[in-house]
Design an enzyme around this catalytic site. Structure first.
Site, short mmCIF file in Angstrom:
data_model
loop_
_atom_site.label_atom_id
_atom_site.label_comp_id
_atom_site.label_asym_id
_atom_site.label_seq_id
_atom_site.Cartn_x
_atom_site.Cartn_y
_atom_site.Cartn_z
N GLU A 154 0.81 -1.23 0.00
CA GLU A 154 0.00 0.00 0.00
C GLU A 154 0.85 1.28 0.00
OE1 GLU A 154 -3.10 1.11 3.28
OE2 GLU A 154 -4.10 0.30 1.50
N LYS A 156 0.52 5.07 1.04
CA LYS A 156 -0.25 6.11 1.73
C LYS A 156 0.75 7.02 2.44
CE LYS A 156 -1.30 3.04 5.65
NZ LYS A 156 -2.40 2.43 6.46
N LYS A 217 -7.69 2.89 -3.47
CA LYS A 217 -8.16 2.88 -2.08
C LYS A 217 -8.91 4.18 -1.82
CE LYS A 217 -7.53 -0.02 1.38
NZ LYS A 217 -6.63 0.44 2.37
N GLU A 266 -14.71 -5.31 1.84
CA GLU A 266 -14.05 -5.34 3.13
C GLU A 266 -15.03 -5.46 4.28
OE1 GLU A 266 -10.68 -2.60 3.90
OE2 GLU A 266 -12.03 -1.78 5.42
N ASN A 288 -10.55 -6.80 7.69
CA ASN A 288 -9.75 -5.72 8.24
C ASN A 288 -9.54 -5.94 9.74
OD1 ASN A 288 -8.28 -3.44 8.50
ND2 ASN A 288 -9.81 -2.06 7.61
N GLU A 323 -5.94 -7.86 6.25
CA GLU A 323 -5.58 -6.44 6.14
C GLU A 323 -5.19 -5.83 7.49
OE1 GLU A 323 -8.96 -4.34 4.64
OE2 GLU A 323 -9.06 -5.46 2.77
N SER A 324 -4.14 -5.02 7.49
CA SER A 324 -3.81 -4.13 8.61
C SER A 324 -3.06 -4.79 9.76
CB SER A 324 -5.07 -3.44 9.18
OG SER A 324 -5.75 -2.72 8.18
O1 IGP Z 1 -1.09 0.32 7.36
P1 IGP Z 1 -1.46 -1.13 7.71
O2 IGP Z 1 -1.68 -1.34 9.20
O3 IGP Z 1 -0.48 -2.13 7.12
O4 IGP Z 1 -2.93 -1.38 7.01
C1 IGP Z 1 -2.98 -1.35 5.58
C2 IGP Z 1 -4.49 -1.36 5.15
O5 IGP Z 1 -5.05 -2.57 5.58
C3 IGP Z 1 -5.24 -0.21 5.77
O6 IGP Z 1 -4.69 1.02 5.26
C4 IGP Z 1 -6.74 -0.23 5.48
C5 IGP Z 1 -7.44 -1.24 4.87
N1 IGP Z 1 -8.77 -0.86 4.78
C6 IGP Z 1 -8.93 0.38 5.34
C7 IGP Z 1 -10.09 1.19 5.50
C8 IGP Z 1 -9.93 2.45 6.09
C9 IGP Z 1 -8.67 2.88 6.54
C10 IGP Z 1 -7.49 2.09 6.37
C11 IGP Z 1 -7.66 0.83 5.77
#
Ligand code: IGP
Length: 369
Positions: A154, A156, A217, A266, A288, A323-324
């Site tokens: 990603e 950002k 995104k 998601e 997520n 995710e995340s």
């Molecule tokens: O930065 P991370 O913890 O690696 O997460 C990436 C991504 O999953 C995350 O930016 C994300 C996935 N879906 C979202 C919806 C809203 C905000 C943020 C997200």
């Protein structure tokens, strides 16, 4: 007596583009009695849905029509599906009226404001965009090549919870580094207000020669955004079940398929996952670990949901993206053992001195690409 709505079928004879073009903006429901095949049918659709039906002569499920025909507002329908995040800011106090200047966002996603270009213009632009690439195919191929979850890397610059993540931010260079180090696909934040992203970044990356399919995104609340993302070179978009009621998810999934794009739908919890699993044609689900309510990350969320619904997901051949909150090889192994075939990773890569080289650190090995 057979319901007037049974098998309601919006036929081009029912609506003429001319009558619609004089209509309200796409988000306003067009309500009334329409004559379909000689039968009077009471229904209410968004203008977008009618335009889409006109183009594709699609059958609308009469249950969905009843949902609209019952006169419920989109927010009432959303609340009944457990959706807390409003599509439109609600007035602080009903007595204040609902003008935008009175609305008080209760969540950052309620602050998403979109400049509107006429839908027809954006649809035409999407037809002239660079050819769409196979997002899901790239994930599947990478998983087969490396034997570990495929990486959606990603891009950002910032996030609401963490502030600025990377001062020295060149999206094209980062995308090229991700691709050179084995990313299967790339996710690009285009939301400006909270993530300092842009559609210009998406377009520059697409035009830079990067071959990885690109996920736009963006917080999609209206189908014109899908056409707009495609027109900027996106191959996939994100649909958030916490924001979009079932009817919108179904409709927007159909728009994506019509454009050849992948839809990453998601979810955060069991209720959203069960809603999405009821929708035909879903191929890609993101779980997520980040709560959009609290911005707390819990990587066990993916495991918990896969333990509950993994059999159904595998029976349907749905590809799951964790995710995340994924930072170390142990995190990746944990997500892999939970049953995901791909992972979406941003912060731990974008904050690194060399985001490309950070990929080997994330997996504990070099990825083949
Ligand atoms: O930065 P991370 O913890 O690696 O997460 C990436 C991504 O999953 C995350 O930016 C994300 C996935 N879906 C979202 C919806 C809203 C905000 C943020 C997200």
């Amino acid at each position: 007596m057979e319901s007037l709505l049974a098998g309601a079928h919006l036929h081009p004879a029912a609506f003429s583009p001319a009558s619609l073009s004089r209509c309200h903006p796409p988000s306003v429901v067009v309500r009334g009695v329409h004559h379909v095949g000689g039968r009077a049918v009471r229904c209410a659709y968004t203008k977008d849905a009618i335009l889409y039906a006109l183009e594709h002569d699609e059958m609308f499920n009469s249950e969905e029509v009843v949902q609209w025909e019952s006169g419920k507002t989109i927010n009432t329908i959303a609340a009944a599906q457990g959706i807390q995040i409003s599509r439109r800011c609600r007035p602080r106090y009903p007595s204040e009226g609902s003008g935008d200047d009175k609305a008080v966002p209760r969540h950052i996603l309620e602050q998403i404001r979109k400049a509107k270009k006429p839908l027809m213009n954006v649809m035409e632009s999407s037809e002239n965009a660079p050819p769409v690439r196979d997002f899901i195919g790239a994930l599947t191929a990478a998983y087969g090549r490396n034997g570990v979850p495929a990486l959606i890397a990603e891009i950002k610059k910032a996030s609401p919870g963490r502030g600025v993540l990377r001062e020295n931010f060149n999206p094209v260079e980062i995308a090229q580094a991700y691709e050179a180090n084995g990313a299967a696909c790339i996710s690009i934040f285009t939301d400006e207000k909270h993530f300092q992203g842009s559609f210009e970044s998406l377009e520059m990356i697409r035009n830079s020669g990067v071959k990885c399919p690109l996920l736009c995104k963006e917080f999609i609340i209206d189908s014109w955004q899908i056409y707009y993302a495609r027109s900027k070179g996106a191959d996939a978009i994100l649909l958030i079940a916490a924001v979009l009621p079932d009817l919108d998810l179904k409709y927007m999934l159909r728009v994506c398929k019509n454009l050849g794009m992948a839809a990453l739908i998601e979810v955060q919890d069991e209720r959203e996952l069960d809603r999405v699993l009821k929708i035909d044609g879903v191929e890609l689900i993101g779980i997520n670990n980040l709560s959009l309510e609290t911005f707390v990350v819990d990587t066990s969320n993916t495991r918990m949901l896969m333990e509950k619904r993994g059999d159904t997901i595998r029976d349907r051949g749905i590809l799951v993206v964790g995710e995340s909150g994924l930072i170390t090889p142990d995190d990746v192994a944990y997500a892999h053992s939970a049953g995901v075939s791909a992972i979406l990773v941003g912060e731990s890569l974008i904050k690194a001195e060399d985001p490309g080289r950070a990929i080997a650190g994330l997996f504990g090995k070099e990825l083949l690409h």
